[in-house]
Write a protein that holds these residues in place. Structure first.
Motif, PDB file in Angstrom:
ATOM      1  N   ALA A  52       0.819  -1.222   0.000  1.00 55.48           N
ATOM      2  CA  ALA A  52       0.000   0.000   0.000  1.00 55.48           C
ATOM      3  C   ALA A  52       0.850   1.269   0.000  1.00 55.48           C
ATOM      4  N   GLY A  53       2.160   1.112   0.130  1.00 53.49           N
ATOM      5  CA  GLY A  53       3.031   2.298   0.151  1.00 53.49           C
ATOM      6  C   GLY A  53       2.952   3.034   1.471  1.00 53.49           C
ATOM      7  N   LEU A  54       2.591   2.323   2.543  1.00 55.18           N
ATOM      8  CA  LEU A  54       2.548   2.946   3.873  1.00 55.18           C
ATOM      9  C   LEU A  54       3.906   2.857   4.551  1.00 55.18           C
ATOM     10  N   VAL A  55       4.719   1.908   4.098  1.00 53.47           N
ATOM     11  CA  VAL A  55       6.061   1.706   4.657  1.00 53.47           C
ATOM     12  C   VAL A  55       7.022   1.528   3.489  1.00 53.47           C
ATOM     13  N   ALA A  56       8.219   2.115   3.616  1.00 54.12           N
ATOM     14  CA  ALA A  56       9.229   1.957   2.564  1.00 54.12           C
ATOM     15  C   ALA A  56      10.155   0.793   2.900  1.00 54.12           C
ATOM     16  N   ASP A  58      13.845  -1.390   2.564  1.00 46.95           N
ATOM     17  CA  ASP A  58      15.210  -0.958   2.897  1.00 46.95           C
ATOM     18  C   ASP A  58      15.750   0.009   1.839  1.00 46.95           C
ATOM     19  N   GLY A  59      16.360   1.062   2.296  1.00 53.62           N
ATOM     20  CA  GLY A  59      16.967   2.032   1.383  1.00 53.62           C
ATOM     21  C   GLY A  59      18.118   1.401   0.619  1.00 53.62           C
ATOM     22  N   GLY A  60      18.319   1.864  -0.605  1.00 54.36           N
ATOM     23  CA  GLY A  60      19.449   1.397  -1.402  1.00 54.36           C
ATOM     24  C   GLY A  60      19.272  -0.008  -1.944  1.00 54.36           C
ATOM     25  N   SER A  61      18.060  -0.589  -1.753  1.00 52.06           N
ATOM     26  CA  SER A  61      17.834  -1.946  -2.250  1.00 52.06           C
ATOM     27  C   SER A  61      17.335  -1.909  -3.698  1.00 52.06           C
ATOM     28  N   GLN A  62      17.208  -3.084  -4.292  1.00 54.68           N
ATOM     29  CA  GLN A  62      16.677  -3.203  -5.653  1.00 54.68           C
ATOM     30  C   GLN A  62      15.164  -3.389  -5.629  1.00 54.68           C
ATOM     31  N   SER A  63      14.553  -3.052  -4.521  1.00 55.03           N
ATOM     32  CA  SER A  63      13.140  -3.391  -4.340  1.00 55.03           C
ATOM     33  C   SER A  63      12.228  -2.588  -5.267  1.00 55.03           C
ATOM     34  N   LEU A  64      11.086  -3.218  -5.590  1.00 56.05           N
ATOM     35  CA  LEU A  64      10.085  -2.571  -6.444  1.00 56.05           C
ATOM     36  C   LEU A  64       8.700  -3.088  -6.074  1.00 56.05           C
ATOM     37  N   VAL A  65       7.742  -2.154  -5.966  1.00 58.00           N
ATOM     38  CA  VAL A  65       6.328  -2.540  -5.875  1.00 58.00           C
ATOM     39  C   VAL A  65       5.586  -1.711  -6.907  1.00 58.00           C
ATOM     40  N   GLU A  66       4.846  -2.388  -7.780  1.00 54.25           N
ATOM     41  CA  GLU A  66       4.045  -1.705  -8.805  1.00 54.25           C
ATOM     42  C   GLU A  66       2.627  -2.219  -8.747  1.00 54.25           C
ATOM     43  N   ILE A  67       1.664  -1.294  -8.886  1.00 48.59           N
ATOM     44  CA  ILE A  67       0.260  -1.697  -9.011  1.00 48.59           C
ATOM     45  C   ILE A  67      -0.251  -1.161 -10.327  1.00 48.59           C
ATOM     46  N   GLY A  76      13.479   1.473  -2.048  1.00 43.97           N
ATOM     47  CA  GLY A  76      13.323   1.971  -0.685  1.00 43.97           C
ATOM     48  C   GLY A  76      12.733   3.370  -0.594  1.00 43.97           C
ATOM     49  N   ARG A  77      12.213   3.880  -1.725  1.00 46.09           N
ATOM     50  CA  ARG A  77      11.579   5.207  -1.697  1.00 46.09           C
ATOM     51  C   ARG A  77      10.134   5.106  -2.177  1.00 46.09           C
ATOM     52  N   ILE A  78       9.235   5.671  -1.393  1.00 44.98           N
ATOM     53  CA  ILE A  78       7.830   5.730  -1.807  1.00 44.98           C
ATOM     54  C   ILE A  78       7.738   6.710  -2.976  1.00 44.98           C
ATOM     55  N   HIS A  79       6.980   6.327  -4.007  1.00 47.42           N
ATOM     56  CA  HIS A  79       6.894   7.182  -5.201  1.00 47.42           C
ATOM     57  C   HIS A  79       6.203   8.510  -4.897  1.00 47.42           C
ATOM     58  N   ASP A  81       4.096  10.183  -6.550  1.00 47.83           N
ATOM     59  CA  ASP A  81       2.669  10.221  -6.913  1.00 47.83           C
ATOM     60  C   ASP A  81       1.867   9.161  -6.162  1.00 47.83           C
ATOM     61  N   ILE A  82       2.309   8.822  -4.964  1.00 45.86           N
ATOM     62  CA  ILE A  82       1.705   7.691  -4.249  1.00 45.86           C
ATOM     63  C   ILE A  82       0.207   7.910  -4.004  1.00 45.86           C
ATOM     64  N   ARG A  83      -0.206   9.157  -3.832  1.00 44.43           N
ATOM     65  CA  ARG A  83      -1.633   9.402  -3.530  1.00 44.43           C
ATOM     66  C   ARG A  83      -2.520   8.907  -4.660  1.00 44.43           C
ATOM     67  N   LYS A  84      -2.011   9.089  -5.907  1.00 45.64           N
ATOM     68  CA  LYS A  84      -2.793   8.632  -7.067  1.00 45.64           C
ATOM     69  C   LYS A  84      -2.916   7.105  -7.050  1.00 45.64           C
ATOM     70  N   VAL A  85      -1.821   6.423  -6.747  1.00 56.48           N
ATOM     71  CA  VAL A  85      -1.858   4.956  -6.720  1.00 56.48           C
ATOM     72  C   VAL A  85      -2.727   4.482  -5.556  1.00 56.48           C
ATOM     73  N   ARG A  86      -2.566   5.152  -4.403  1.00 51.99           N
ATOM     74  CA  ARG A  86      -3.318   4.716  -3.210  1.00 51.99           C
ATOM     75  C   ARG A  86      -4.829   4.812  -3.408  1.00 51.99           C
ATOM     76  N   SER A  87      -5.252   5.737  -4.282  1.00 51.31           N
ATOM     77  CA  SER A  87      -6.693   5.855  -4.497  1.00 51.31           C
ATOM     78  C   SER A  87      -7.250   4.576  -5.136  1.00 51.31           C
ATOM     79  N   GLN A  88      -6.362   3.750  -5.708  1.00 55.02           N
ATOM     80  CA  GLN A  88      -6.790   2.496  -6.339  1.00 55.02           C
ATOM     81  C   GLN A  88      -6.749   1.335  -5.347  1.00 55.02           C
TER      82      GLN A  88
END
Ligand SMILES: Nc1ncnc2c1ncn2[C@@H]1O[C@H](COP(=O)(O)OP(=O)(O)OP(=O)(O)O)[C@@H](O)[C@H]1O
Length: 281
Positions: A52-56, A58-67, A76-79, A81-88
């Motif tokens: 849900a993008g409520l928690v980031a 680890d910083g500097g990681s290769q992590s990715l979450v896409e909806i 490790g950084r919340i995008h 434009d997260i508000r737009k994604v969160r509305s979904q």
């Protein structure tokens, strides 16, 4: 696969050093209903909060979450434009997260705030159409007659249904439900799970629900992702989850997952009336 959710290399250490998620890689197809299972502390809530993008992560990681192709977080950084994604994304919490002193209808209308001009959302002015939509959502979860009551006066099961109605009004593409039945009695649990299954089936809404009980996961969710100490230890059809496999995956902790929800009360049995002889009365 028509992928709605993509998770890559998600790792999370909390400030206290706890390694809560370990290299999580999951794809979820549009319209899937997935159970997230695992013993207490296995990382279910942490994973849902990352999605849900409520928690980031680890910083500097290769992590990715896409909806739906939109970035929730990366490296490790919340995008931004997260508000737009969160509305979904509709989030259903174990503790309902309703505003206790507000009427149920207003709590449900909160789901439509993201579509309003800022001045209307600040003043909480809702149109007749928005109210009708919220009433319709309450009718779908079976509690339209409670719309004028304060949220605090509803039972736990009713509050959870109101929280689901809020996600319907929101028009969420994906519902993340974090142990939505953990504090409910068996009958309320059944109703809540059936509503989640219905919005998945009828609205094509993708549902990811964290659960403690394997029997509930198997009944409602064709796919199960099992976590153990922050790691995915099983990802496949729920029908493949045998007690033997759970013991292999979790050892003694499997008992926690295999504990069934208390059985539903048996319906009253109609005893056929038979005329008694006068002497027996
Ligand atoms: N904010 C935090 N700070 C430090 N540690 C945390 C934090 N949040 C969660 N944890 C730890 O991360 C691990 C995973 O917790 P999480 O709440 O995700 O587990 P869970 O599977 O949802 O458990 P439960 O079924 O009991 O809700 C646990 O060891 C927990 O103590």
């Amino acid at each position: 696969m028509n992928t709605l959710l993509r998770i890559r290399h998600l790792d999370k250490h909390f400030a206290n050093g706890r390694h809560a998620l370990r290299d999580i890689n999951i794809d979820v197809a549009r319209g899937d209903m997935v159970a997230l299972i695992g013993a207490s502390g296995s990382g279910k809530s942490t994973l849902l909060r990352h999605i849900a993008g409520l928690v980031a992560a680890d910083g500097g990681s290769q992590s990715l979450v896409e909806i739906d192709g939109c970035c929730v977080q990366k490296g490790g950084r919340i995008h931004r434009d997260i508000r737009k994604v969160r509305s979904q994304v509709g989030f259903v919490f174990q503790q309902f997260n309703l505003v206790a002193r507000l009427p149920v209808l207003v709590n449900v209308l909160v789901g439509s705030l993201h579509r309003m001009p800022w001045w209307r959302s600040l003043a909480r002015v809702f149109t007749a159409q928005e109210r009708a939509q919220a009433l319709d959502a309450l009718a779908r979860v079976g509690i339209a007659d409670c719309h004028a009551q304060r949220a605090s006066t509803l039972s736990g099961g009713q509050q959870q249904r109101a929280a689901i109605a809020r996600t319907l009004v929101q028009g969420a593409k994906v519902v993340l439900a974090d142990e939505p039945i953990a504090s409910l009695d068996p009958e309320s649990s059944r109703k809540v799970m059936e509503i989640l299954a219905r919005i998945n089936r009828e609205d094509g809404c993708t549902v990811i629900v964290s659960l403690h009980q394997v029997d509930v996961a198997m009944k409602y969710c064709p796919r199960v992702v099992a976590l153990n100490q922050g790691r995915v230890v099983f990802d496949g059809p729920s029908s493949a989850l045998t007690p033997a496999l759970l013991h292999e995956l979790y050892g003694v902790q499997a008992e926690e997952l295999l504990r069934p929800v208390a059985p539903e009360p048996a319906p009253p049995v109609a005893v056929p009336w038979t005329a008694q002889p006068a002497s027996a009365v």
